[in-house]
Design an enzyme around this catalytic site. Structure first.
Site, PDB file in Angstrom:
ATOM      1  CE  LYS A  75      64.519  90.934  29.428  1.00  0.00           C
ATOM      2  NZ  LYS A  75      65.695  91.563  28.837  1.00  0.00           N
ATOM      3  CB  VAL A 108      70.158  79.656  28.799  1.00  0.00           C
ATOM      4  CG1 VAL A 108      69.266  78.739  29.631  1.00  0.00           C
ATOM      5  CG2 VAL A 108      71.098  78.830  27.922  1.00  0.00           C
ATOM      6  CB  ALA A 130      67.667  83.610  24.801  1.00  0.00           C
ATOM      7  N   GLY A 131      68.503  86.918  25.682  1.00  0.00           N
ATOM      8  CA  GLY A 131      67.961  88.267  25.607  1.00  0.00           C
ATOM      9  C   GLY A 131      66.520  88.398  26.050  1.00  0.00           C
ATOM     10  N   GLY A 170      65.557  84.941  30.836  1.00  0.00           N
ATOM     11  CA  GLY A 170      65.118  83.662  31.394  1.00  0.00           C
ATOM     12  C   GLY A 170      65.649  83.405  32.791  1.00  0.00           C
ATOM     13  CB  ALA A 206      62.019  85.248  34.204  1.00  0.00           C
ATOM     14  CG  ASP A 216      67.179  92.059  32.374  1.00  0.00           C
ATOM     15  OD1 ASP A 216      67.000  93.287  32.319  1.00  0.00           O
ATOM     16  OD2 ASP A 216      67.634  91.393  31.427  1.00  0.00           O
TER      17      ASP A 216
END
Length: 294
Positions: free
Chosen positions: A11, A97, A99-100, A103, A106, A138
């Site tokens: 994302k 990971v 990492a913005g 991950g 998702a 997220d």
């Protein structure tokens, strides 16, 4: 039932505005979200138990399986769906990971899609939607993995029609904790970062069928409110942005989410590929991906 497979696509927050901090401590956001063509892969082999194994180049970065959002999502869904069929998950981890780029979210969303397939559930099943929200901010946007404007604490999604955006994603392999970035932002409970007028005004995004040029122009007028505090925590983010901005053909460079992954948008995939090759050559320790956002 044979094994089922889903992808957990990265994302990317093309914009990220922090509207304010609620009295309960959660932050209200407004973000244009796109998804990249790089992804983790998660497989479910239906069975009586619930297990998770991690493989892939970044498997060691996942930490303890018991802390993984895949298992959290599955356990929350099991509490809400009687006789839920579970099984053994295998996560092939290729995305960095912390990492913005969502991950872990998702991966959890992909796990929920797999459980929905295995149990005949629709993706808009209220129980599935509730579990996505409870698993992480997220996860709801990653459940559908479609471009949208995400508002609130991630629960309100307005679909967008984006053109294909040639891009380069770069992560300096330095994890950044989202909680640390919001702490560095320094908002008090109940504090607004923008006025009510600004919230009502919003941004007029290009209509469906808008060109890449129109979208880049609109995106360039916005920003990521977390970029400055994240860069104070990890100054290497500034180096990544500088490398992307200096690459030939870069139209826009920005940090995604709470960092440290940054992205640049290019006119075409050839320029994106050349930029990625040069950045990888200059910084062999960085994670670099050339692809397309949509």
């Amino acid at each position: 039932m044979p094994a089922l497979t889903q992808e957990g696509r990265a994302k990317v927050n093309l914009t990220l505005r922090v509207v304010g901090r609620r009295v309960d401590g959660y932050h209200d956001l407004e973000s244009v979200v796109a998804f990249a063509d790089c992804a983790d892969t998660i497989t479910l082999t239906p069975g009586s138990g619930l297990n998770l194994a991690t493989t892939g180049p970044l498997a060691q970065a996942c930490g303890e399986a018991s802390d993984n959002l895949v298992l959290k999502a599955a356990q929350l869904l099991r509490e809400r769906v009687p006789d839920l069929a579970l099984g053994d998950f295998t996560l092939d981890k290729v995305l960095p990971v912390a990492a913005g780029i969502g991950g872990g979210s998702a991966d959890a969303a992909a796990a929920l899609r797999l459980l929905a397939l295995a149990n005949g559930l629709e993706l808009d099943d209220p129980r599935l939607v509730e579990v996505a929200r409870l698993t992480g901010a997220d996860v709801p946007v990653c459940l559908a993995s479609n471009a949208c404007v995400m508002t609130g604490v991630g629960e309100t999604l307005l679909p967008l029609s984006l053109p294909k955006m040639p891009c380069v994603l770069v992560n300096p392999r330095v994890p950044v904790a989202t909680s640390d970035v919001f702490k560095a932002l320094g908002l008090r409970n109940g504090q607004l970062l923008v006025s009510a007028t600004d919230v009502l005004r919003g941004t007029a995004w290009p209509e469906a069928g808008g060109s890449l040029e129109e979208w880049v122009e609109a995106l360039a007028a916005e920003h990521n409110d977390l970029e400055a505090p994240a860069t104070r925590i990890q100054p290497v983010i500034g180096d990544v942005l500088a490398a992307l901005s200096a690459s030939n053909g870069a139209w826009l460079a920005r940090m995604s989410g709470s960092g440290a992954t940054c992205f640049a948008i290019y006119e075409n995939t050839a320029e994106a590929n050349r930029a990625a090759q040069k950045i990888q050559l200059d910084h062999p320790q960085w994670w670099v991906h050339a692809g397309v956002l949509s």
